[in-house]
Write a protein that holds these residues in place. Sequence first.
Motif, PDB file in Angstrom:
ATOM      1  N   TYR A  43       0.723  -1.161   0.156  1.00 11.12           N
ATOM      2  CA  TYR A  43       0.174  -0.046   0.124  1.00 11.12           C
ATOM      3  C   TYR A  43       0.815   1.170  -0.058  1.00 11.12           C
ATOM      4  N   GLU A  44       2.102   1.117  -0.033  1.00 10.76           N
ATOM      5  CA  GLU A  44       2.982   2.211   0.158  1.00 10.76           C
ATOM      6  C   GLU A  44       3.705   2.688  -1.207  1.00 10.76           C
ATOM      7  N   VAL A  45       4.273   3.699  -1.573  1.00 12.71           N
ATOM      8  CA  VAL A  45       5.300   4.103  -2.638  1.00 12.71           C
ATOM      9  C   VAL A  45       6.674   4.541  -2.182  1.00 12.71           C
ATOM     10  N   LEU A  46       7.579   4.379  -2.615  1.00 16.03           N
ATOM     11  CA  LEU A  46       8.941   4.718  -2.283  1.00 16.03           C
ATOM     12  C   LEU A  46       8.983   5.999  -3.076  1.00 16.03           C
ATOM     13  N   VAL A  47       9.341   7.110  -2.247  1.00 11.62           N
ATOM     14  CA  VAL A  47       9.555   8.515  -2.832  1.00 11.62           C
ATOM     15  C   VAL A  47      11.079   8.867  -2.786  1.00 11.62           C
ATOM     16  N   LYS A  48      11.824   9.391  -3.659  1.00 10.72           N
ATOM     17  CA  LYS A  48      12.817  10.022  -3.579  1.00 10.72           C
ATOM     18  C   LYS A  48      12.583  11.449  -3.169  1.00 10.72           C
ATOM     19  N   VAL A  49      13.164  11.817  -2.118  1.00 14.00           N
ATOM     20  CA  VAL A  49      12.865  13.170  -1.657  1.00 14.00           C
ATOM     21  C   VAL A  49      13.378  14.329  -2.427  1.00 14.00           C
ATOM     22  N   LYS A  50      12.862  15.384  -2.695  1.00 11.69           N
ATOM     23  CA  LYS A  50      13.587  16.497  -3.157  1.00 11.69           C
ATOM     24  C   LYS A  50      13.586  17.636  -2.285  1.00 11.69           C
ATOM     25  N   ALA A  51      12.514  17.834  -1.462  1.00 14.56           N
ATOM     26  CA  ALA A  51      12.494  18.964  -0.443  1.00 14.56           C
ATOM     27  C   ALA A  51      11.783  18.669   0.701  1.00 14.56           C
ATOM     28  N   ALA A  52      12.003  19.189   1.912  1.00 12.93           N
ATOM     29  CA  ALA A  52      11.141  18.736   2.989  1.00 12.93           C
ATOM     30  C   ALA A  52      11.189  20.067   3.899  1.00 12.93           C
ATOM     31  N   ALA A  53       9.972  20.369   4.377  1.00 11.05           N
ATOM     32  CA  ALA A  53       9.790  21.601   5.378  1.00 11.05           C
ATOM     33  C   ALA A  53      10.131  21.343   6.665  1.00 11.05           C
ATOM     34  N   VAL A  54      10.649  22.462   7.313  1.00 11.75           N
ATOM     35  CA  VAL A  54      10.884  22.201   8.736  1.00 11.75           C
ATOM     36  C   VAL A  54      10.075  22.980   9.419  1.00 11.75           C
ATOM     37  N   ASN A  55       9.226  22.446  10.368  1.00  8.57           N
ATOM     38  CA  ASN A  55       8.070  22.931  11.105  1.00  8.57           C
ATOM     39  C   ASN A  55       8.360  22.971  12.532  1.00  8.57           C
TER      40      ASN A  55
END
Length: 333
Positions: free
Chosen positions: A28-40
């Motif tokens: 049920y999952e996808v593997l994502v190559k991360v491009k950007a992530a927000a810091v909260n």
Amino acid sequence: MKAAQISKYSKKFIVEVNEIPVPEINDYEVLVKVKAAAVNHLELLIGTGSVRLIQDYEFPLTLGNELTGVIERVGKKVQGFKVGDTIYSRLPLQKIGAFAEYAAINADAIGHLPSNLDFVTGAAAPLTGLTAYQGLHEELAAKSGETVFIPGGSGSFGQMAIPIAKSMGLEVIVSGNPQARGRTIAAGADRYIDYTTENYWEQLSDVDYVIDTLGPSEFNHELSIIKAGGRLLSLRTGPNKRFARNLGLSGWKQKLFTIAGAKYDYKAKKKNIQYHFIFVRSDGEQLKKITKIIEDNGIVPAVDPTEFYIEDINEALKLVATGHPKGKVIIRF
């Protein structure tokens, strides 16, 4: 792959960048190559253990709650997404980990990246967008023709909340600094109150809803302008009995949150107002609707210009904690 992790909760937690295996995915999952992530601020709450009663984690823990990226693998039972799709996501609270080169994400938690956003600006959208959507539709159950006031709503939250509220037929009033008046009115606000020259509690009365972005110090003022039968939704003030019950927490946790929120519930009940607190969840179906609102309104979330990479994670967290970022702080990959 590189991942930014903590090994324990601590008031002065330090994040370490470690080499860990690329995660496996289930059906049920996808593997994502991360491009950007927000810091909260949520990362700060998680790292210090402030939300462990809501969600406790095992260590080492890869931090990070929202991201953009490209799908590299798709689980057997995933529908609606394929390899190569660009996506954005508020990760499920039980399985965060955006500060890594790859992330395994349940397909129910992702949406296609809005066409008018790139990876960096897109990473600033899902958490805020879902908070606004769930707050207006679920917590407030707002109806067309009613009025919502957002004190301090001239920032990133208001940028998403205003067009969502307008799409529901609401009248929207916002307070903020004088510099933000033009862009807030352009976003669709019907009225703008400059907090440097006006007190909103002297200007407003009988509003249906308030969405609090400022915290406990404004609670009494916010209550004073809501009509009987209205609702106050806070992003900052703190959880209460209703929040714990709706989240399905255990009995002893419900008792703790009942005590913690008792004074807010008491004050609200005296005025026949409901007090709500929100902790946003992942929801891919809602992201579809948010994507349309972003595209239709040309919304581009504000992003701080400082370029951070995963090795700079502690500096990025420090800017969120103690600095004055000019928009969402983003980790680029």
